[in-house]
Design a protein around this motif. Structure first.
Motif, PDB file in Angstrom:
ATOM      1  N   ASP A  39       1.446   1.256 -44.283  1.00  0.00           N
ATOM      2  CA  ASP A  39       1.826   2.392 -45.128  1.00  0.00           C
ATOM      3  C   ASP A  39       1.143   2.244 -46.480  1.00  0.00           C
ATOM      4  N   ARG A  40      -0.046   2.791 -46.590  1.00  0.00           N
ATOM      5  CA  ARG A  40      -0.847   2.623 -47.816  1.00  0.00           C
ATOM      6  C   ARG A  40      -0.165   3.212 -49.054  1.00  0.00           C
ATOM      7  N   SER A  41       0.647   4.247 -48.872  1.00  0.00           N
ATOM      8  CA  SER A  41       1.294   4.874 -50.020  1.00  0.00           C
ATOM      9  C   SER A  41       2.497   4.075 -50.518  1.00  0.00           C
ATOM     10  N   LEU A  42       3.041   3.212 -49.682  1.00  0.00           N
ATOM     11  CA  LEU A  42       4.249   2.465 -50.036  1.00  0.00           C
ATOM     12  C   LEU A  42       3.969   1.007 -50.395  1.00  0.00           C
ATOM     13  N   ILE A  43       3.020   0.384 -49.712  1.00  0.00           N
ATOM     14  CA  ILE A  43       2.710  -1.030 -49.958  1.00  0.00           C
ATOM     15  C   ILE A  43       1.785  -1.128 -51.168  1.00  0.00           C
ATOM     16  N   ALA A  44       2.329  -1.675 -52.248  1.00  0.00           N
ATOM     17  CA  ALA A  44       1.569  -1.764 -53.500  1.00  0.00           C
ATOM     18  C   ALA A  44       0.725  -3.026 -53.568  1.00  0.00           C
ATOM     19  N   THR A  45       1.306  -4.167 -53.152  1.00  0.00           N
ATOM     20  CA  THR A  45       0.565  -5.425 -53.192  1.00  0.00           C
ATOM     21  C   THR A  45       0.888  -6.275 -51.971  1.00  0.00           C
ATOM     22  N   ILE A  46      -0.096  -7.074 -51.599  1.00  0.00           N
ATOM     23  CA  ILE A  46       0.041  -8.055 -50.520  1.00  0.00           C
ATOM     24  C   ILE A  46      -0.495  -9.360 -51.105  1.00  0.00           C
ATOM     25  N   HIS A  47       0.364 -10.372 -51.168  1.00  0.00           N
ATOM     26  CA  HIS A  47      -0.008 -11.623 -51.827  1.00  0.00           C
ATOM     27  C   HIS A  47       0.281 -12.809 -50.899  1.00  0.00           C
ATOM     28  N   ILE A  48      -0.743 -13.611 -50.628  1.00  0.00           N
ATOM     29  CA  ILE A  48      -0.544 -14.839 -49.847  1.00  0.00           C
ATOM     30  C   ILE A  48      -0.130 -15.936 -50.819  1.00  0.00           C
ATOM     31  N   PHE A  49       1.068 -16.499 -50.587  1.00  0.00           N
ATOM     32  CA  PHE A  49       1.565 -17.520 -51.499  1.00  0.00           C
ATOM     33  C   PHE A  49       1.618 -18.908 -50.860  1.00  0.00           C
ATOM     34  N   ASP A  50       1.343 -19.006 -49.544  1.00  0.00           N
ATOM     35  CA  ASP A  50       1.399 -20.321 -48.908  1.00  0.00           C
ATOM     36  C   ASP A  50       0.582 -20.324 -47.623  1.00  0.00           C
ATOM     37  N   VAL A  51      -0.122 -21.412 -47.412  1.00  0.00           N
ATOM     38  CA  VAL A  51      -0.789 -21.667 -46.131  1.00  0.00           C
ATOM     39  C   VAL A  51      -0.350 -23.063 -45.711  1.00  0.00           C
ATOM     40  N   TYR A  52       0.236 -23.158 -44.521  1.00  0.00           N
ATOM     41  CA  TYR A  52       0.747 -24.445 -44.042  1.00  0.00           C
ATOM     42  C   TYR A  52       0.118 -24.784 -42.699  1.00  0.00           C
ATOM     43  N   LYS A  53      -0.367 -26.013 -42.613  1.00  0.00           N
ATOM     44  CA  LYS A  53      -0.835 -26.590 -41.359  1.00  0.00           C
ATOM     45  C   LYS A  53      -0.212 -27.974 -41.300  1.00  0.00           C
ATOM     46  N   GLY A  54       0.458 -28.274 -40.220  1.00  0.00           N
ATOM     47  CA  GLY A  54       1.069 -29.595 -40.165  1.00  0.00           C
ATOM     48  C   GLY A  54       1.859 -29.830 -38.905  1.00  0.00           C
ATOM     49  N   ASP A  55       2.612 -30.909 -38.939  1.00  0.00           N
ATOM     50  CA  ASP A  55       3.307 -31.386 -37.748  1.00  0.00           C
ATOM     51  C   ASP A  55       4.452 -30.470 -37.292  1.00  0.00           C
ATOM     52  N   LYS A  56       4.890 -29.547 -38.109  1.00  0.00           N
ATOM     53  CA  LYS A  56       5.961 -28.633 -37.698  1.00  0.00           C
ATOM     54  C   LYS A  56       5.423 -27.443 -36.907  1.00  0.00           C
ATOM     55  N   LEU A  57       4.101 -27.361 -36.803  1.00  0.00           N
ATOM     56  CA  LEU A  57       3.456 -26.274 -36.066  1.00  0.00           C
ATOM     57  C   LEU A  57       2.656 -26.836 -34.896  1.00  0.00           C
ATOM     58  N   GLY A  65       2.351 -17.663 -45.632  1.00  0.00           N
ATOM     59  CA  GLY A  65       3.463 -17.064 -46.360  1.00  0.00           C
ATOM     60  C   GLY A  65       2.923 -15.901 -47.167  1.00  0.00           C
ATOM     61  N   ILE A  66       3.493 -14.721 -46.941  1.00  0.00           N
ATOM     62  CA  ILE A  66       2.968 -13.505 -47.560  1.00  0.00           C
ATOM     63  C   ILE A  66       4.094 -12.725 -48.222  1.00  0.00           C
ATOM     64  N   GLN A  67       3.846 -12.290 -49.455  1.00  0.00           N
ATOM     65  CA  GLN A  67       4.807 -11.455 -50.161  1.00  0.00           C
ATOM     66  C   GLN A  67       4.264 -10.029 -50.241  1.00  0.00           C
ATOM     67  N   ILE A  68       5.120  -9.081 -49.900  1.00  0.00           N
ATOM     68  CA  ILE A  68       4.769  -7.668 -49.921  1.00  0.00           C
ATOM     69  C   ILE A  68       5.598  -6.983 -51.010  1.00  0.00           C
ATOM     70  N   ARG A  69       4.968  -6.142 -51.789  1.00  0.00           N
ATOM     71  CA  ARG A  69       5.686  -5.342 -52.790  1.00  0.00           C
ATOM     72  C   ARG A  69       5.589  -3.874 -52.375  1.00  0.00           C
ATOM     73  N   LEU A  70       6.747  -3.294 -52.136  1.00  0.00           N
ATOM     74  CA  LEU A  70       6.834  -1.878 -51.783  1.00  0.00           C
ATOM     75  C   LEU A  70       7.191  -1.098 -53.042  1.00  0.00           C
ATOM     76  N   GLU A  71       6.429  -0.054 -53.339  1.00  0.00           N
ATOM     77  CA  GLU A  71       6.705   0.783 -54.503  1.00  0.00           C
ATOM     78  C   GLU A  71       6.861   2.228 -54.047  1.00  0.00           C
ATOM     79  N   PRO A  72       8.112   2.674 -53.881  1.00  0.00           N
ATOM     80  CA  PRO A  72       8.345   4.053 -53.447  1.00  0.00           C
ATOM     81  C   PRO A  72       7.951   5.040 -54.543  1.00  0.00           C
ATOM     82  N   GLN A  73       7.420   6.176 -54.140  1.00  0.00           N
ATOM     83  CA  GLN A  73       7.010   7.215 -55.081  1.00  0.00           C
ATOM     84  C   GLN A  73       7.944   8.422 -55.077  1.00  0.00           C
ATOM     85  N   ASN A  74       8.731   8.560 -53.992  1.00  0.00           N
ATOM     86  CA  ASN A  74       9.529   9.778 -53.826  1.00  0.00           C
ATOM     87  C   ASN A  74      11.030   9.556 -53.828  1.00  0.00           C
ATOM     88  N   GLY A  75      11.483   8.355 -54.096  1.00  0.00           N
ATOM     89  CA  GLY A  75      12.917   8.081 -54.099  1.00  0.00           C
ATOM     90  C   GLY A  75      13.180   6.632 -53.768  1.00  0.00           C
TER      91      GLY A  75
END
Length: 104
Positions: A39-57, A65-75
């Motif tokens: 949703d290009r009109s709603l998703i304002a930013t996409i930020h990668i805050f973590d990359v993990y490689k290790g024994d838990k995977l 790890g990705i953070q999404i910021r949604l910015e509504p324009q109509n309500g």
């Protein structure tokens, strides 16, 4: 030099964090593009805050790890609208990368 006007939404932004497990060969950019198509009109930013490689995977996998910021324009977004967008983000990433939402 022409300056553009800053467009700020009067509505409350919504932040959501996701962790996706993908093959090590999948570029973070691929995941970000899959999210951006939702949703290009709603998703304002996409930020990668973590990359993990290790024994838990599993071998050959990484977690993004990705953070999404949604910015509504109509309500203000309802819980149902936020859930729908989040579900669509997860589906888009799975379809584009073969990855999965990290549960641990």
């Amino acid at each position: 030099l022409k300056k553009s006007t800053l467009q700020l939404s009067p509505y409350q932004p919504v932040m959501r964090d996701f962790a996706f497990v993908v093959d090590e060969t999948i570029a973070a950019d691929q995941v970000m593009k899959a999210i951006g198509k939702v949703d290009r009109s709603l998703i304002a930013t996409i930020h990668i805050f973590d990359v993990y490689k290790g024994d838990k995977l599993e071998n050959g996998k990484k977690s993004l790890g990705i953070q999404i910021r949604l910015e509504p324009q109509n309500g203000t977004l309802t819980d149902a609208q936020i859930t729908e967008v989040c579900d669509n983000i997860v589906s888009s990433v799975i379809k584009a990368t073969g990855g999965a939402l990290r549960t641990q």
